[in-house]
Motif scaffolding. Structure first.
Motif, PDB file in Angstrom:
ATOM      1  N   GLY A 115       8.950  22.351   1.406  1.00 18.54           N
ATOM      2  CA  GLY A 115       9.396  23.585   2.024  1.00 18.54           C
ATOM      3  C   GLY A 115       8.311  24.310   1.811  1.00 18.54           C
ATOM      4  N   ALA A 116       7.719  24.692   0.637  1.00 17.50           N
ATOM      5  CA  ALA A 116       6.566  25.366   0.397  1.00 17.50           C
ATOM      6  C   ALA A 116       5.373  24.975   1.063  1.00 17.50           C
ATOM      7  CB  ALA A 116       6.013  25.491  -1.166  1.00 17.50           C
ATOM      8  N   LYS A 117       5.045  23.777   1.168  1.00 19.81           N
ATOM      9  CA  LYS A 117       3.914  23.263   2.093  1.00 19.81           C
ATOM     10  C   LYS A 117       3.908  23.585   3.309  1.00 19.81           C
ATOM     11  CE  LYS A 117       2.647  19.318  -1.032  1.00 19.81           C
ATOM     12  NZ  LYS A 117       2.052  18.079  -1.373  1.00 19.81           N
ATOM     13  N   SER A 118       5.283  23.483   3.944  1.00 24.63           N
ATOM     14  CA  SER A 118       5.480  23.785   5.291  1.00 24.63           C
ATOM     15  C   SER A 118       5.159  25.254   5.808  1.00 24.63           C
ATOM     16  CB  SER A 118       6.930  23.220   5.782  1.00 24.63           C
ATOM     17  OG  SER A 118       7.241  22.126   5.780  1.00 24.63           O
ATOM     18  N   ARG A 119       5.753  26.018   4.856  1.00 24.38           N
ATOM     19  CA  ARG A 119       5.551  27.460   4.868  1.00 24.38           C
ATOM     20  C   ARG A 119       3.922  27.885   4.882  1.00 24.38           C
ATOM     21  NH1 ARG A 119       8.961  31.836   1.440  1.00 24.38           N
ATOM     22  NH2 ARG A 119      10.571  30.724   2.448  1.00 24.38           N
ATOM     23  N   VAL A 120       3.248  27.351   3.907  1.00 25.02           N
ATOM     24  CA  VAL A 120       1.898  27.432   3.832  1.00 25.02           C
ATOM     25  C   VAL A 120       0.873  27.161   4.953  1.00 25.02           C
ATOM     26  CG1 VAL A 120      -0.206  27.106   2.475  1.00 25.02           C
ATOM     27  CG2 VAL A 120       1.724  27.588   1.349  1.00 25.02           C
ATOM     28  N   GLN A 121       1.355  25.892   5.545  1.00 23.62           N
ATOM     29  CA  GLN A 121       0.798  25.419   6.811  1.00 23.62           C
ATOM     30  C   GLN A 121       1.245  26.228   7.892  1.00 23.62           C
ATOM     31  OE1 GLN A 121      -1.426  23.583   5.713  1.00 23.62           O
ATOM     32  NE2 GLN A 121      -1.098  21.853   7.142  1.00 23.62           N
ATOM     33  N   ARG A 122       2.256  26.574   8.284  1.00 24.50           N
ATOM     34  CA  ARG A 122       2.722  27.761   9.239  1.00 24.50           C
ATOM     35  C   ARG A 122       1.935  28.953   9.016  1.00 24.50           C
ATOM     36  NH1 ARG A 122       7.839  25.840   7.788  1.00 24.50           N
ATOM     37  NH2 ARG A 122       8.312  27.695   7.078  1.00 24.50           N
ATOM     38  N   ALA A 123       1.902  29.436   7.907  1.00 23.88           N
ATOM     39  CA  ALA A 123       0.972  30.596   7.833  1.00 23.88           C
ATOM     40  C   ALA A 123      -0.268  30.501   8.075  1.00 23.88           C
ATOM     41  CB  ALA A 123       1.192  31.155   6.347  1.00 23.88           C
ATOM     42  N   ARG A 124      -1.080  29.294   7.507  1.00 20.15           N
ATOM     43  CA  ARG A 124      -2.394  29.130   7.781  1.00 20.15           C
ATOM     44  C   ARG A 124      -2.599  28.960   9.683  1.00 20.15           C
ATOM     45  NH1 ARG A 124      -3.142  23.721   4.043  1.00 20.15           N
ATOM     46  NH2 ARG A 124      -3.388  25.032   2.240  1.00 20.15           N
ATOM     47  N   LYS A 125      -1.915  28.542  10.212  1.00 16.74           N
ATOM     48  CA  LYS A 125      -1.701  28.354  11.491  1.00 16.74           C
ATOM     49  C   LYS A 125      -1.533  29.634  12.288  1.00 16.74           C
ATOM     50  CE  LYS A 125       0.128  26.416  15.723  1.00 16.74           C
ATOM     51  NZ  LYS A 125      -0.440  27.508  16.443  1.00 16.74           N
ATOM     52  N   ARG A 126      -0.963  30.491  11.788  1.00 17.49           N
ATOM     53  CA  ARG A 126      -0.598  31.827  12.442  1.00 17.49           C
ATOM     54  C   ARG A 126      -1.827  32.785  12.168  1.00 17.49           C
ATOM     55  NH1 ARG A 126       5.341  30.974  12.178  1.00 17.49           N
ATOM     56  NH2 ARG A 126       5.188  31.336   9.885  1.00 17.49           N
ATOM     57  N   LEU A 127      -2.358  32.530  10.785  1.00 20.98           N
ATOM     58  CA  LEU A 127      -3.645  33.270  10.731  1.00 20.98           C
ATOM     59  C   LEU A 127      -4.825  32.646  11.314  1.00 20.98           C
ATOM     60  CD1 LEU A 127      -5.330  35.221   8.461  1.00 20.98           C
ATOM     61  CD2 LEU A 127      -5.631  32.930   7.039  1.00 20.98           C
ATOM     62  N   ARG A 128      -4.914  31.720  11.672  1.00 18.45           N
ATOM     63  CA  ARG A 128      -6.017  31.108  12.402  1.00 18.45           C
ATOM     64  C   ARG A 128      -5.842  31.584  13.852  1.00 18.45           C
ATOM     65  NH1 ARG A 128      -5.260  25.795  11.766  1.00 18.45           N
ATOM     66  NH2 ARG A 128      -3.937  25.560  13.698  1.00 18.45           N
ATOM     67  N   ASP A 129      -4.605  31.493  14.470  1.00 16.61           N
ATOM     68  CA  ASP A 129      -4.406  32.134  16.031  1.00 16.61           C
ATOM     69  C   ASP A 129      -4.538  33.603  15.753  1.00 16.61           C
ATOM     70  OD1 ASP A 129      -3.610  29.445  16.472  1.00 16.61           O
ATOM     71  OD2 ASP A 129      -1.425  30.049  16.365  1.00 16.61           O
ATOM     72  N   GLN A 130      -4.012  34.413  14.850  1.00 16.35           N
ATOM     73  CA  GLN A 130      -4.382  35.888  14.936  1.00 16.35           C
ATOM     74  C   GLN A 130      -5.829  36.198  14.616  1.00 16.35           C
ATOM     75  OE1 GLN A 130      -2.188  38.165  15.667  1.00 16.35           O
ATOM     76  NE2 GLN A 130      -3.355  39.889  15.159  1.00 16.35           N
ATOM     77  N   LEU A 131      -6.508  35.529  13.796  1.00 18.94           N
ATOM     78  CA  LEU A 131      -7.965  35.575  13.646  1.00 18.94           C
ATOM     79  C   LEU A 131      -8.914  35.258  14.979  1.00 18.94           C
ATOM     80  CD1 LEU A 131      -9.973  36.842  11.495  1.00 18.94           C
ATOM     81  CD2 LEU A 131     -10.293  34.185  10.786  1.00 18.94           C
ATOM     82  N   THR A 132      -8.456  34.240  15.558  1.00 23.37           N
ATOM     83  CA  THR A 132      -9.281  33.759  16.625  1.00 23.37           C
ATOM     84  C   THR A 132      -8.956  34.643  17.903  1.00 23.37           C
ATOM     85  OG1 THR A 132      -9.076  31.505  15.883  1.00 23.37           O
ATOM     86  CG2 THR A 132      -9.473  31.718  18.305  1.00 23.37           C
ATOM     87  N   GLN A 133      -7.857  35.061  17.998  1.00 22.05           N
ATOM     88  CA  GLN A 133      -7.322  35.947  18.938  1.00 22.05           C
ATOM     89  C   GLN A 133      -7.856  37.283  18.793  1.00 22.05           C
ATOM     90  OE1 GLN A 133      -3.155  36.468  20.044  1.00 22.05           O
ATOM     91  NE2 GLN A 133      -3.447  38.001  21.111  1.00 22.05           N
ATOM     92  N   ALA A 134      -7.529  38.258  17.610  1.00 20.84           N
ATOM     93  CA  ALA A 134      -7.823  39.386  17.375  1.00 20.84           C
ATOM     94  C   ALA A 134      -9.224  39.614  17.110  1.00 20.84           C
ATOM     95  CB  ALA A 134      -7.083  40.037  16.096  1.00 20.84           C
ATOM     96  N   CYS A 135     -10.075  38.645  16.611  1.00 19.64           N
ATOM     97  CA  CYS A 135     -11.606  39.015  16.461  1.00 19.64           C
ATOM     98  C   CYS A 135     -12.276  38.259  17.507  1.00 19.64           C
ATOM     99  CB  CYS A 135     -11.855  38.371  14.974  1.00 19.64           C
ATOM    100  SG  CYS A 135     -11.072  39.526  13.752  1.00 19.64           S
ATOM    101  N   GLN A 136     -11.726  37.489  18.400  1.00 23.61           N
ATOM    102  CA  GLN A 136     -12.453  36.766  19.401  1.00 23.61           C
ATOM    103  C   GLN A 136     -13.403  35.859  19.031  1.00 23.61           C
ATOM    104  OE1 GLN A 136     -13.353  39.363  22.706  1.00 23.61           O
ATOM    105  NE2 GLN A 136     -11.695  40.694  22.380  1.00 23.61           N
ATOM    106  N   VAL A 137     -13.130  35.159  17.996  1.00 23.35           N
ATOM    107  CA  VAL A 137     -13.950  34.141  17.353  1.00 23.35           C
ATOM    108  C   VAL A 137     -14.551  33.141  18.349  1.00 23.35           C
ATOM    109  CG1 VAL A 137     -14.058  32.440  15.463  1.00 23.35           C
ATOM    110  CG2 VAL A 137     -12.799  34.518  15.194  1.00 23.35           C
ATOM    111  N   ARG A 138     -15.798  32.942  18.250  1.00 24.67           N
ATOM    112  CA  ARG A 138     -16.576  31.987  19.163  1.00 24.67           C
ATOM    113  C   ARG A 138     -17.266  31.185  18.100  1.00 24.67           C
ATOM    114  NH1 ARG A 138     -16.378  36.319  22.099  1.00 24.67           N
ATOM    115  NH2 ARG A 138     -18.566  37.254  21.865  1.00 24.67           N
ATOM    116  N   LEU A 139     -17.243  29.821  18.550  1.00 25.05           N
ATOM    117  CA  LEU A 139     -17.776  28.780  17.538  1.00 25.05           C
ATOM    118  C   LEU A 139     -18.470  28.122  18.218  1.00 25.05           C
ATOM    119  CD1 LEU A 139     -14.446  27.281  15.891  1.00 25.05           C
ATOM    120  CD2 LEU A 139     -15.929  29.059  14.974  1.00 25.05           C
TER     121      LEU A 139
END
Length: 130
Positions: free
Chosen positions: A90-114
């Motif tokens: 359960g903890a691993k799932s929670r951390v994985q979901r948090a990482r995904k939402r952080l990545r999505d928010q960072l990519t969208q909000a800061c318009q990250v280009r790679l």
């Protein structure tokens, strides 16, 4: 020491965002195995670290806590599970979901280009908190 972990976390977020983007675009190709968080990061990653506090503040409290404890403060997920009264899975799932939402928010909000190598090449800075 915390800045190092924040930079490593941002690097992984950016690397994973590129992998997701390539999968969605149906492009084939593997990321190099020697691509790691210990590689020399470009200056854009250092600058992008300034966006992290703002983006973290925009996450739900549960996600912010999981990222802060497990990623930035390097708390083992077993200890996180114990503190939160969760099973390890359960903890691993929670951390994985948090990482995904952080990545999505960072990519969208800061318009990250790679770039093609998966390195942060550009982003739009956000005003600091408060």
């Amino acid at each position: 020491m915390r800045d190092h972990y924040a930079r490593a976390c941002l690097y992984e977020v950016a690397r994973n965002a590129l992998a997701d983007r390539l999968r969605l675009a149906r492009k084939t190709g593997e990321l190099p195995e020697d691509l790691s968080a210990d590689a020399e990061e470009p200056a854009a990653v250092d600058s992008l670290a300034a966006c992290l506090p703002r983006v973290l503040s925009e996450l739900i409290p549960e996600d912010r806590e999981a990222i802060t404890l497990c990623e930035l403060e390097r708390l083992p997920q077993e200890e996180y599970a114990r503190r939160k009264g969760l099973s390890l899975s359960g903890a691993k799932s929670r951390v994985q979901r948090a990482r995904k939402r952080l990545r999505d928010q960072l990519t969208q909000a800061c318009q990250v280009r790679l770039d093609e190598a998966g390195q942060v090449s550009d982003f739009v800075p956000r005003a600091p908190l408060g």
